[in-house]
Design an enzyme around this catalytic site. Structure first.
Site, PDB file in Angstrom:
ATOM      1  N   LYS A 156      -3.408   8.213   3.018  1.00 43.61           N
ATOM      2  CA  LYS A 156      -4.573   7.924   3.868  1.00 43.61           C
ATOM      3  C   LYS A 156      -4.371   8.461   5.285  1.00 43.61           C
ATOM      4  CE  LYS A 156      -7.470   5.873   1.074  1.00 43.61           C
ATOM      5  NZ  LYS A 156      -8.589   6.684   0.557  1.00 43.61           N
ATOM      6  N   TYR A 204       0.820  -1.220   0.000  1.00 46.05           N
ATOM      7  CA  TYR A 204       0.000   0.000   0.000  1.00 46.05           C
ATOM      8  C   TYR A 204       0.859   1.278   0.000  1.00 46.05           C
ATOM      9  CZ  TYR A 204      -4.553   2.253   0.668  1.00 46.05           C
ATOM     10  OH  TYR A 204      -5.702   2.981   0.509  1.00 46.05           O
TER      11      TYR A 204
HETATM   12  P1  NAP Z   1     -12.817   3.501  -7.525  1.00 48.88           P
HETATM   13  O1  NAP Z   1     -14.084   2.938  -8.014  1.00 48.88           O
HETATM   14  O2  NAP Z   1     -11.640   3.493  -8.449  1.00 48.88           O
HETATM   15  O3  NAP Z   1     -13.082   4.996  -7.001  1.00 48.88           O
HETATM   16  C1  NAP Z   1     -12.063   5.969  -6.894  1.00 48.88           C
HETATM   17  C2  NAP Z   1     -12.564   7.196  -7.589  1.00 48.88           C
HETATM   18  O4  NAP Z   1     -11.667   8.304  -7.459  1.00 48.88           O
HETATM   19  C3  NAP Z   1     -12.727   6.955  -9.104  1.00 48.88           C
HETATM   20  O5  NAP Z   1     -14.039   7.340  -9.476  1.00 48.88           O
HETATM   21  C4  NAP Z   1     -11.681   7.881  -9.685  1.00 48.88           C
HETATM   22  O6  NAP Z   1     -11.945   8.307 -10.991  1.00 48.88           O
HETATM   23  C5  NAP Z   1     -11.750   9.026  -8.682  1.00 48.88           C
HETATM   24  N1  NAP Z   1     -10.706  10.009  -8.861  1.00 48.88           N
HETATM   25  C6  NAP Z   1      -9.369   9.798  -9.004  1.00 48.88           C
HETATM   26  N2  NAP Z   1      -8.733  10.978  -9.203  1.00 48.88           N
HETATM   27  C7  NAP Z   1      -9.696  11.950  -9.157  1.00 48.88           C
HETATM   28  C8  NAP Z   1      -9.696  13.377  -9.295  1.00 48.88           C
HETATM   29  N3  NAP Z   1      -8.562  14.068  -9.532  1.00 48.88           N
HETATM   30  N4  NAP Z   1     -10.869  14.044  -9.194  1.00 48.88           N
HETATM   31  C9  NAP Z   1     -12.030  13.385  -8.973  1.00 48.88           C
HETATM   32  N5  NAP Z   1     -12.105  12.041  -8.853  1.00 48.88           N
HETATM   33  C10 NAP Z   1     -10.955  11.337  -8.939  1.00 48.88           C
HETATM   34  O7  NAP Z   1     -12.316   2.728  -6.233  1.00 48.88           O
HETATM   35  P2  NAP Z   1     -12.957   2.607  -4.752  1.00 48.88           P
HETATM   36  O8  NAP Z   1     -12.250   1.467  -4.156  1.00 48.88           O
HETATM   37  O9  NAP Z   1     -14.433   2.642  -4.827  1.00 48.88           O
HETATM   38  O10 NAP Z   1     -12.399   3.906  -4.030  1.00 48.88           O
HETATM   39  C11 NAP Z   1     -13.230   4.840  -3.348  1.00 48.88           C
HETATM   40  C12 NAP Z   1     -12.559   5.247  -2.040  1.00 48.88           C
HETATM   41  O11 NAP Z   1     -12.568   4.126  -1.158  1.00 48.88           O
HETATM   42  C13 NAP Z   1     -11.103   5.682  -2.181  1.00 48.88           C
HETATM   43  O12 NAP Z   1     -10.840   6.733  -1.284  1.00 48.88           O
HETATM   44  C14 NAP Z   1     -10.363   4.434  -1.742  1.00 48.88           C
HETATM   45  O13 NAP Z   1      -9.048   4.679  -1.302  1.00 48.88           O
HETATM   46  C15 NAP Z   1     -11.267   4.001  -0.603  1.00 48.88           C
HETATM   47  N6  NAP Z   1     -11.069   2.630  -0.118  1.00 48.88           N
HETATM   48  C16 NAP Z   1     -11.055   1.596  -0.985  1.00 48.88           C
HETATM   49  C17 NAP Z   1     -10.842   0.309  -0.506  1.00 48.88           C
HETATM   50  C18 NAP Z   1     -10.775  -0.859  -1.449  1.00 48.88           C
HETATM   51  O14 NAP Z   1     -10.260  -1.921  -1.056  1.00 48.88           O
HETATM   52  N7  NAP Z   1     -11.294  -0.759  -2.659  1.00 48.88           N
HETATM   53  C19 NAP Z   1     -10.674   0.089   0.874  1.00 48.88           C
HETATM   54  C20 NAP Z   1     -10.714   1.177   1.746  1.00 48.88           C
HETATM   55  C21 NAP Z   1     -10.917   2.458   1.233  1.00 48.88           C
HETATM   56  P3  NAP Z   1     -11.278   7.499 -12.244  1.00 48.88           P
HETATM   57  O15 NAP Z   1     -11.759   6.087 -12.144  1.00 48.88           O
HETATM   58  O16 NAP Z   1     -11.796   8.209 -13.442  1.00 48.88           O
HETATM   59  O17 NAP Z   1      -9.798   7.604 -12.071  1.00 48.88           O
END
Ligand code: NAP
Length: 257
Positions: free
Chosen positions: A163, A156
């Site tokens: 984070k 990570y």
């Molecule tokens: P995700 O579907 O890829 O969502 C992340 C989003 O961030 C995407 O829509 C991405 O857009 C957007 N993004 C990136 N750069 C950006 C910018 N400059 N302006 C506006 N939007 C932007 O993945 P997710 O897992 O659902 O992530 C959502 C949140 O949950 C994140 O904070 C992630 O760290 C957190 N999280 C995820 C997990 C996991 O295991 N998946 C666990 C804990 C926390 P694009 O796709 O167009 O780049």
């Protein structure tokens, strides 16, 4: 009766139907909210198509959290869509260059990429909240997503540092917005199979052990529990909770070995 009846919520960071933001938007609609979603750049077309899969097709906004024009115009854009008050703001956004910042070679991460990761993944909680602030007031709730930054994880790397910055940012925002009656909280989710997670080399090793160690077990294909916790924090069910990090990880964080 839904827990978000009569509320208007912006979910920022929806790309695919696997996105945590998508599951959050769906549950928020099921609970009575009027939902708007956003994404940025080339993926916006995908977001517009995916939006049709929600129970009610939401307004899709273009919002790059590093674009001051988008941020400065957000309140006006929302008003243009008939939003006079924003009850909920979901920050479901993160980015770190997978080639340089993730995967185990921590000392190799260059500052320019680290700066981008911190801006998009942590500072943006402040930028986005500030941009939406003219429409928020007493009872409004901001919720972001973290991956437990109190320890070091395999692979990570600098996203973990980003984070940690996000978690601290949420506490300072909670401090400063509390006087306006606005709550700021995070949900700390276990690993979920989303686009962002797939970009992390080696993350699947973590996913494999999570289900074994978590007292409640863990389904990394089910965004539902995380979405529900986000919506609970958006609702009036947590009126005295701010600066908090709610773990939705099957209980993994509580277990030492
Ligand atoms: P995700 O579907 O890829 O969502 C992340 C989003 O961030 C995407 O829509 C991405 O857009 C957007 N993004 C990136 N750069 C950006 C910018 N400059 N302006 C506006 N939007 C932007 O993945 P997710 O897992 O659902 O992530 C959502 C949140 O949950 C994140 O904070 C992630 O760290 C957190 N999280 C995820 C997990 C996991 O295991 N998946 C666990 C804990 C926390 P694009 O796709 O167009 O780049």
């Amino acid at each position: 009766m839904g827990i978000l009846d009569g509320k208007t919520v912006l979910v920022a960071g929806v790309t695919m139907d696997s996105s945590i933001g998508f599951a959050t938007a769906r549950f928020a609609q099921e609970q009575g909210a009027t939902v708007l979603i956003s994404n940025f750049g080339r993926a916006l077309g995908i977001t517009r198509r995916i939006a049709k899969r929600l129970p009610t097709e939401p307004v899709v906004l273009e919002l790059d959290v590093t674009d001051t024009g988008h941020l400065d115009g957000l309140a006006e854009t929302l008003r243009g869509h008939g939003v006079e008050r924003l009850d909920g703001l979901v920050h479901s956004i993160a980015y770190g260059n997978p080639e340089t910042l993730l995967g185990g070679d921590f000392t190799a991460g260059p500052w320019e990429d680290v700066a981008q990761a911190v801006q998009v993944s942590a500072y943006s909680l402040k930028s986005l909240t500030e941009a939406a602030r003219p429409l928020m007031g007493a009872g409004s709730s901001v919720v972001g997503l973290t991956f437990d930054a109190t320890v070091a994880w395999p692979a990570y790397d600098w996203m973990g540092v980003a984070k940690a910055a996000l978690e601290s940012t949420s506490r300072y925002l909670a401090r400063d917005l509390g006087r306006e009656g606005v709550r700021v909280n995070l949900v700390s989710a276990g690993p979920l199979k989303t686009l962002a997670a797939k970009a992390i080399p080696g993350f699947e090793k973590l996913e494999a052990t999570w289900d074994e160690r978590a007292p409640l077990g863990w389904d990394n294909g089910d965004q539902g529990p995380t979405a529900r916790a986000v919506c609970a924090l958006l609702s009036d069910l947590f009126p005295a909770t701010t600066g908090e990090i709610v773990h939705v990880d099957g209980g993994f964080h509580a277990i030492g070995a």
